[in-house]
Design an enzyme around this catalytic site. Sequence first.
Site, PDB file in Angstrom:
ATOM      1  N   CYS A 104       0.862  -1.185   0.000  1.00  0.00           N
ATOM      2  CA  CYS A 104       0.000   0.000   0.000  1.00  0.00           C
ATOM      3  C   CYS A 104       0.897   1.233   0.000  1.00  0.00           C
ATOM      4  CB  CYS A 104      -0.880  -0.012   1.252  1.00  0.00           C
ATOM      5  SG  CYS A 104      -1.923   1.452   1.392  1.00  0.00           S
ATOM      6  N   HIS A 152      -9.184  -3.432  -2.100  1.00  0.00           N
ATOM      7  CA  HIS A 152      -8.178  -2.679  -1.338  1.00  0.00           C
ATOM      8  C   HIS A 152      -8.571  -1.192  -1.266  1.00  0.00           C
ATOM      9  CE1 HIS A 152      -3.784  -1.856  -0.283  1.00  0.00           C
ATOM     10  NE2 HIS A 152      -4.276  -0.650  -0.490  1.00  0.00           N
ATOM     11  N   GLU A 153      -8.932  -0.607  -2.419  1.00  0.00           N
ATOM     12  CA  GLU A 153      -9.271   0.822  -2.456  1.00  0.00           C
ATOM     13  C   GLU A 153     -10.598   1.093  -1.747  1.00  0.00           C
ATOM     14  OE1 GLU A 153      -6.908   2.635  -3.099  1.00  0.00           O
ATOM     15  OE2 GLU A 153      -5.700   1.195  -4.198  1.00  0.00           O
ATOM     16  N   HIS A 165     -10.035   1.515   1.818  1.00  0.00           N
ATOM     17  CA  HIS A 165      -9.507   2.837   2.183  1.00  0.00           C
ATOM     18  C   HIS A 165     -10.621   3.833   2.471  1.00  0.00           C
ATOM     19  CE1 HIS A 165      -5.198   2.668   2.060  1.00  0.00           C
ATOM     20  NE2 HIS A 165      -5.156   2.163   0.839  1.00  0.00           N
TER      21      HIS A 165
HETATM   22 NI    NI Z   1      -3.539   1.212  -0.120  1.00  0.00          NI
END
Ligand code: NI
Length: 175
Positions: free
Chosen positions: A94, A136-137, A140
């Site tokens: 990341c 993953h995004e 966030h």
């Molecule tokens: Ni990331």
Amino acid sequence: MVDTDKCRITHYPAKVLAGKAQPVEKIDDNIRRLVEKMTDIMLENKGVGLAAPQAGVPLRLFIISLDQTKEGIKVFINPTVTPIGELDLVEEGCLSIPDIYTKIRRYKKCKVTATDLASNEFTEEAEGLYARALQHEFDHIEGITIADRMGSTAKIVHRKKLKKLAEEYKEAVEE
Ligand code: NI
């Protein structure tokens, strides 16, 4: 209104990475400028994805470019990501947590519904790296990083590096 001149890559344990981001209310020039700025930050740091909180902006927006080119960039505004099928364990990094690579359990496939910069809603099914990047995004903008997702053994393995990051970027937490 986002001051895009102030956008910088944010690092763990910055507060903006740990909170739930807010929906984008209107897709205007300011949001377009933010996407441009995020594109620069992502390409500069050689990432395949970047979420707005990683540029210091708590909005529900992220970009992905699997081939790390400007032309390959897709914009996801107010997205929802729904997992499909089985889980998989693959190593991830990341941009906000430099130098840590760790296996993260995610779904092999997923479905994404989002709005693009032209205000059109779209839905896609994804697999492989694309599915992983989307999850993953999406994490966030929900305030979740790979530091939260890693297993307990990985937490022990990466304890020192995480501690070092926490010290290095402490000011970001207090801001
Ligand atoms: Ni990331």
